[in-house]
Design a protein around this motif. Sequence first.
Motif, PDB file in Angstrom:
ATOM      1  N   LYS A 389       1.077  -1.282  -0.140  1.00 21.05           N
ATOM      2  CA  LYS A 389       0.318  -0.111  -0.276  1.00 21.05           C
ATOM      3  C   LYS A 389       1.148   1.250  -0.139  1.00 21.05           C
ATOM      4  CE  LYS A 389      -3.862   2.536  -0.253  1.00 21.05           C
ATOM      5  NZ  LYS A 389      -4.878   2.344  -1.074  1.00 21.05           N
ATOM      6  N   SER A 390       1.756   0.946   0.913  1.00 25.28           N
ATOM      7  CA  SER A 390       2.707   2.403   0.720  1.00 25.28           C
ATOM      8  C   SER A 390       2.794   2.916  -0.608  1.00 25.28           C
ATOM      9  CB  SER A 390       4.300   2.266   1.581  1.00 25.28           C
ATOM     10  OG  SER A 390       4.587   0.859   0.966  1.00 25.28           O
ATOM     11  N   LEU A 391       3.365   1.743  -1.673  1.00 26.48           N
ATOM     12  CA  LEU A 391       4.118   2.297  -3.046  1.00 26.48           C
ATOM     13  C   LEU A 391       2.828   3.281  -3.856  1.00 26.48           C
ATOM     14  CD1 LEU A 391       5.342  -1.104  -3.958  1.00 26.48           C
ATOM     15  CD2 LEU A 391       6.321   0.407  -3.092  1.00 26.48           C
ATOM     16  N   MET A 392       1.326   2.983  -3.902  1.00 29.22           N
ATOM     17  CA  MET A 392       0.928   4.182  -3.987  1.00 29.22           C
ATOM     18  C   MET A 392       0.796   5.313  -3.446  1.00 29.22           C
ATOM     19  SD  MET A 392      -2.574   1.476  -3.452  1.00 29.22           S
ATOM     20  CE  MET A 392      -3.958   2.661  -4.858  1.00 29.22           C
ATOM     21  N   ILE A 393       1.560   5.428  -2.073  1.00 29.94           N
ATOM     22  CA  ILE A 393       1.602   6.867  -1.878  1.00 29.94           C
ATOM     23  C   ILE A 393       2.739   7.302  -1.985  1.00 29.94           C
ATOM     24  CG2 ILE A 393       1.685   8.346   0.401  1.00 29.94           C
ATOM     25  CD1 ILE A 393      -0.659   5.875   1.289  1.00 29.94           C
ATOM     26  N   TYR A 394       4.367   6.170  -2.373  1.00 29.06           N
ATOM     27  CA  TYR A 394       5.302   6.896  -1.705  1.00 29.06           C
ATOM     28  C   TYR A 394       6.142   7.358  -2.962  1.00 29.06           C
ATOM     29  CZ  TYR A 394      10.374   4.880  -2.014  1.00 29.06           C
ATOM     30  OH  TYR A 394      12.278   4.753  -2.134  1.00 29.06           O
ATOM     31  N   ALA A 395       6.883   8.353  -2.884  1.00 26.18           N
ATOM     32  CA  ALA A 395       7.199   8.897  -4.854  1.00 26.18           C
ATOM     33  C   ALA A 395       6.200   9.719  -5.216  1.00 26.18           C
ATOM     34  CB  ALA A 395       8.031   7.591  -5.601  1.00 26.18           C
ATOM     35  N   GLY A 396       5.377   9.698  -4.352  1.00 28.21           N
ATOM     36  CA  GLY A 396       4.402  10.421  -4.927  1.00 28.21           C
ATOM     37  C   GLY A 396       2.798   9.408  -4.957  1.00 28.21           C
ATOM     38  N   SER A 397       1.938  10.202  -4.183  1.00 29.17           N
ATOM     39  CA  SER A 397       0.832   9.475  -4.648  1.00 29.17           C
ATOM     40  C   SER A 397       0.721   9.335  -6.246  1.00 29.17           C
ATOM     41  CB  SER A 397      -0.419  10.142  -3.961  1.00 29.17           C
ATOM     42  OG  SER A 397      -0.905  11.428  -4.699  1.00 29.17           O
TER      43      SER A 397
END
Length: 412
Positions: A389-397
């Motif tokens: 789930k963090s990948l959908m927020i990480y590096a820009g939502s």
Amino acid sequence: MIEWSDVDIAVRDAVREFVDKEVRPHLDELESGDMEPYPIVRKLFATFGIGEMARESLNKRLDRLRAGTESKSGGRGGGMFGDGGSAGMGFVVISELCRVSMGLVTGMGVSLGLTVPTIQSRGTLAQQERWLPDLVTYDKIGAWAITEPDSGSDAFGGMKSYVVRDGEDYILNGQKTFITNGPDADVVVVYAKLDEGDGADKRDRKVLTFVLDRGMEGFVQAKPFRKMGIHSSRTGELFFNNVRLGRDRLLGETEENKSGDGRDSARSSFAAERIGVVSMALGVIEECLRLCTDYAKTRTLWGKEIGQFQLIQLKLANMEVARMNVRNMLFRVIECGQAGTQISLAEASAMKYYCSQAATDVAMEAIQLFGGNGYMTEYRVEQLARDAKSLMIYAGSNEVQITHVAKGLLSQ
């Protein structure tokens, strides 16, 4: 179309063996925060000679700079693990680690994939000699500080951290948040706006980039946040209270950096960070698929293995399609690296948008396939879902990624 090389596969198998021996047995301690992640990464570097290779590569680059045969802004390099020719090997390492502990990769990626390239691409020879030797070997930990409480996706417009000139020095004030490695970093790249006292619109003021060291007067690194996932990556806030910075800490040692305003440096980092999400997502998807396939063969219901039921088969098939799509995007990245072709910010955003969503969907379906067991920590799919789930927020939502993709299309 390319495939993993024999060398890539050999590296994958060796890293997988390392992970099984050095990471999996310590997952509970990493997840609880009882064990710091950095010693494990350093052991990985020592085992595979990554630190030594990085040191040798850096020394060759510095020698060329000293001889004047390479420009001071000689590019960002090939990310965490070298140039385009070895990109496949680096992505294999990332994917294998993300199958078990994405947080290890997150911390490593920010230090080696953001902090190091920023100093390398914008720093003078003296600055590179000062900070890079210990960073490229992971002897020291780097952080990259741009996000603030009121400026996440609007990183530049909402930025409130600022510097003012004081003779030859600068005075830094402000706050950064959600900073990976923030609580522990030895070296921090910080973006701040220049306040010239001219009444200019704060949104349009020049962004400068500085390098800070742990322990500087007025520089506070707060304790780690408690997070939903990626627990083996330590995230925190940074506070700057009248921190005095000499010009030697201003990257390029001039406000008129040839490689552009700090915004340009950050944007190139955004693309690299989003591309990195592709290999991270692949690791999550592959591990979910492995766990689910094994479980579907052994879990029985009404006298049958659940893998015989079509709804379970549908879940597995969708996971395999996601794996193939993400892997093919990663091969696109590797091919571009080998050809020396730069991936645009719009394409990097498209990759990040799709792959992060795919990894999250696969991980949530993995929990569903496991049923009640999937909700239990010991089966690990719940950790993969929290991490994904963090990948959908990480590096820009992902909402911001959509905007970048659309702008790229509309500008053609």
